[in-house]
Design a protein around this motif. Structure first.
Motif, short mmCIF file in Angstrom:
data_model
loop_
_atom_site.label_atom_id
_atom_site.label_comp_id
_atom_site.label_asym_id
_atom_site.label_seq_id
_atom_site.Cartn_x
_atom_site.Cartn_y
_atom_site.Cartn_z
N LEU A 171 19.45 3.16 6.63
CA LEU A 171 18.81 3.83 5.35
C LEU A 171 18.08 2.53 5.05
O LEU A 171 16.88 2.81 4.32
CB LEU A 171 19.73 4.38 4.35
N ASN A 172 18.62 1.27 4.88
CA ASN A 172 18.15 0.25 4.34
C ASN A 172 16.78 -0.32 5.21
O ASN A 172 15.66 -0.61 4.40
CB ASN A 172 18.88 -1.14 4.69
N GLN A 173 16.80 0.06 6.61
CA GLN A 173 15.42 -0.22 7.33
C GLN A 173 14.35 0.67 6.82
O GLN A 173 13.18 0.26 6.74
CB GLN A 173 15.77 -0.15 8.73
N ILE A 174 14.77 1.93 6.70
CA ILE A 174 13.72 2.90 6.39
C ILE A 174 13.27 2.59 5.10
O ILE A 174 11.87 2.82 4.82
CB ILE A 174 14.30 4.12 6.34
N VAL A 175 14.05 2.31 4.10
CA VAL A 175 13.62 2.08 2.51
C VAL A 175 12.57 0.89 2.67
O VAL A 175 11.58 0.81 2.12
CB VAL A 175 14.82 1.50 1.93
N GLU A 176 13.01 -0.20 3.41
CA GLU A 176 12.07 -1.45 3.51
C GLU A 176 10.70 -1.07 4.44
O GLU A 176 9.60 -1.47 3.65
CB GLU A 176 12.72 -2.25 4.28
N ASN A 177 10.83 -0.12 5.34
CA ASN A 177 9.76 0.19 5.83
C ASN A 177 8.72 1.06 4.71
O ASN A 177 7.38 0.86 4.86
CB ASN A 177 9.92 1.12 7.11
N LEU A 178 9.46 1.96 4.10
CA LEU A 178 8.42 3.05 3.01
C LEU A 178 7.81 1.87 2.09
O LEU A 178 6.82 2.11 1.75
CB LEU A 178 9.47 4.00 2.61
N GLN A 179 8.69 0.90 1.48
CA GLN A 179 8.05 0.23 0.62
C GLN A 179 7.00 -0.55 1.13
O GLN A 179 5.94 -0.95 0.47
CB GLN A 179 9.53 -0.80 0.19
N LYS A 180 7.00 -1.12 2.47
CA LYS A 180 5.84 -2.09 2.95
C LYS A 180 4.76 -0.93 3.11
O LYS A 180 3.73 -1.49 2.83
CB LYS A 180 6.51 -2.42 4.10
N ARG A 181 4.94 0.35 3.64
CA ARG A 181 3.96 1.15 3.75
C ARG A 181 3.17 1.50 2.51
O ARG A 181 2.04 1.80 2.42
CB ARG A 181 4.21 2.40 4.44
N ASP A 182 4.22 1.82 1.23
CA ASP A 182 3.49 2.15 -0.24
C ASP A 182 2.45 1.08 -0.40
O ASP A 182 1.69 1.53 -0.96
CB ASP A 182 4.76 2.15 -0.95
N PHE A 183 2.98 -0.32 -0.38
CA PHE A 183 2.21 -1.33 -0.54
C PHE A 183 0.74 -1.44 -0.02
O PHE A 183 -0.26 -1.42 -0.45
CB PHE A 183 3.12 -2.74 -0.49
N LEU A 184 1.00 -1.09 1.30
CA LEU A 184 -0.17 -1.36 2.28
C LEU A 184 -1.20 -0.08 2.22
O LEU A 184 -2.48 -0.41 2.12
CB LEU A 184 0.17 -1.41 3.71
N ASP A 185 -0.56 0.98 1.98
CA ASP A 185 -1.46 2.10 1.75
C ASP A 185 -2.28 2.32 0.43
O ASP A 185 -3.25 2.57 0.33
CB ASP A 185 -0.70 3.68 1.78
N THR A 186 -1.47 1.72 -0.57
CA THR A 186 -2.12 1.83 -1.84
C THR A 186 -2.97 0.30 -2.45
O THR A 186 -3.86 0.55 -3.33
CB THR A 186 -1.17 1.72 -3.05
N SER A 187 -2.89 -0.61 -1.59
CA SER A 187 -3.75 -1.79 -1.79
C SER A 187 -4.79 -2.12 -0.90
O SER A 187 -5.45 -2.95 -1.12
CB SER A 187 -2.72 -2.95 -1.98
N ARG A 188 -4.68 -1.43 0.13
CA ARG A 188 -5.73 -1.69 1.13
C ARG A 188 -7.34 -1.42 0.61
O ARG A 188 -7.53 -0.79 -0.18
CB ARG A 188 -5.66 -0.81 2.54
N ALA A 189 -8.07 -2.16 1.10
CA ALA A 189 -9.53 -2.09 0.49
C ALA A 189 -10.32 -0.82 0.95
O ALA A 189 -11.19 -0.63 0.41
CB ALA A 189 -10.30 -3.33 1.02
N GLU A 190 -9.85 -0.54 2.12
CA GLU A 190 -10.67 0.66 2.84
C GLU A 190 -9.84 2.12 2.58
O GLU A 190 -8.59 2.38 3.17
CB GLU A 190 -10.56 0.63 4.35
N ALA A 191 -10.30 2.72 1.67
CA ALA A 191 -9.89 4.30 1.31
C ALA A 191 -8.27 4.18 1.09
O ALA A 191 -7.78 4.71 1.73
CB ALA A 191 -9.95 5.25 2.55
N PRO A 192 -7.93 3.29 -0.06
CA PRO A 192 -6.46 3.41 -0.22
C PRO A 192 -5.91 4.69 -0.71
O PRO A 192 -6.68 5.64 -0.89
CB PRO A 192 -6.55 2.37 -1.54
N LEU A 193 -4.70 4.67 -0.64
CA LEU A 193 -3.74 6.08 -1.04
C LEU A 193 -4.15 6.09 -2.65
O LEU A 193 -3.86 4.90 -3.35
CB LEU A 193 -2.62 5.85 -0.89
N THR A 194 -4.74 7.10 -3.30
CA THR A 194 -4.88 7.07 -4.58
C THR A 194 -5.01 8.58 -5.02
O THR A 194 -5.11 9.59 -4.25
CB THR A 194 -6.34 6.52 -5.04
N GLN A 195 -4.47 8.92 -6.38
CA GLN A 195 -4.59 10.13 -6.87
C GLN A 195 -5.96 10.56 -7.56
O GLN A 195 -6.03 9.77 -8.38
CB GLN A 195 -3.30 10.23 -7.81
N THR A 196 -6.55 11.58 -6.81
CA THR A 196 -7.95 11.80 -7.67
C THR A 196 -7.54 12.57 -9.06
O THR A 196 -6.61 13.22 -9.40
CB THR A 196 -8.79 12.58 -6.63
#
Length: 230
Positions: A171-196
């Motif tokens: 579970l710790n591995q998955i939590v770390e993976n999700l936290q990393k993905r959340d950061f990358l998905d929301t902070s990337r310059a190209e079409a980031p994850l965002t709520q319209t």
């Protein structure tokens, strides 16, 4: 009867894909798993050892990639094929999960995948889930959903998914993976994850897939009913 585009965006582990599949089935729409497309590209890059800082190598690799989906009625799911090979389980591995956000942030990769996704949705009658469907791929979508959930709930769902594919991760591995993905998905310059602004938020922390599906179907039915009266 008129058809619409349903865009379901949100964080990893919120049940987007499963809900999108059920909604598409209920409406007899096409389901397009954009996340699987990016995962397939990631798997190919890993297998071919494509350096992510080499634009020429990335462009050359993308020209060699063919991704398609096939229905599997026996297992009631869509299978993902990469260059003719069924990679449905491989693309859900933790190693792919750990790199998919980085790969999907590459401008060339996003341009190639978005072009495919837009072609798939030209005739409408599709349900797409991903990170930028409502904001970038189909900003004109008639129904936009943004899914979120508590981190622990998302991690437990992902762990169950991996176990169902005979893969293990703590579970710790998955939590770390999700936290990393959340950061990358929301902070990337190209079409980031965002709520319209026009997206409807659904918190899935305590919802079952059936409840999530029912909520989306109710919203879609309202829109379709309004279109019929115009």
């Amino acid at each position: 009867m008129s058809k619409i585009i349903i865009a379901i965006d949100g964080y990893a582990g919120c049940g987007k894909s499963t809900t999108a599949k059920q909604v598409a089935k209920a409406l007899n729409y096409a389901y397009i798993d954009t996340g699987a497309m990016y995962r397939a590209v990631t798997l190919y890059f890993q297998e071919q050892q494509v350096p992510l800082d080499n634009v020429a190598a990335i462009d050359a690799a993308l020209e060699q990639i063919d991704i398609r989906f096939e229905a599997n009625p026996a297992q009631q799911r869509n299978e993902t094929f990469l260059n003719g090979r069924n990679v449905s389980n491989e693309i859900r591995s933790l190693s792919v999960s750990e790199q998919v956000s980085e790969v999907s942030a590459l401008p060339a990769v996003r341009k190639a995948m978005v072009a495919q996704q837009q072609r798939m949705g030209q005739a409408k009658g599709v349900v797409m889930d991903g990170r930028d469907i409502g904001s970038n791929v189909f900003p004109e979508a008639e129904l936009k959903i943004f899914m979120t959930a508590d981190l622990e709930a998302r991690a437990r769902r992902r762990q169950v998914e991996l176990q169902g594919q005979n893969q293990s991760a703590s579970l710790n591995q998955i939590v770390e993976n999700l936290q990393k993905r959340d950061f990358l998905d929301t902070s990337r310059a190209e079409a980031p994850l965002t709520q319209t602004a026009d997206a409807i938020v659904i918190d899935t922390t305590t919802l079952t897939i059936a409840e999530q599906t029912d909520r989306v179907l109710a919203l879609a039915t309202q829109i379709l009913a309004k279109q019929q009266t115009i």
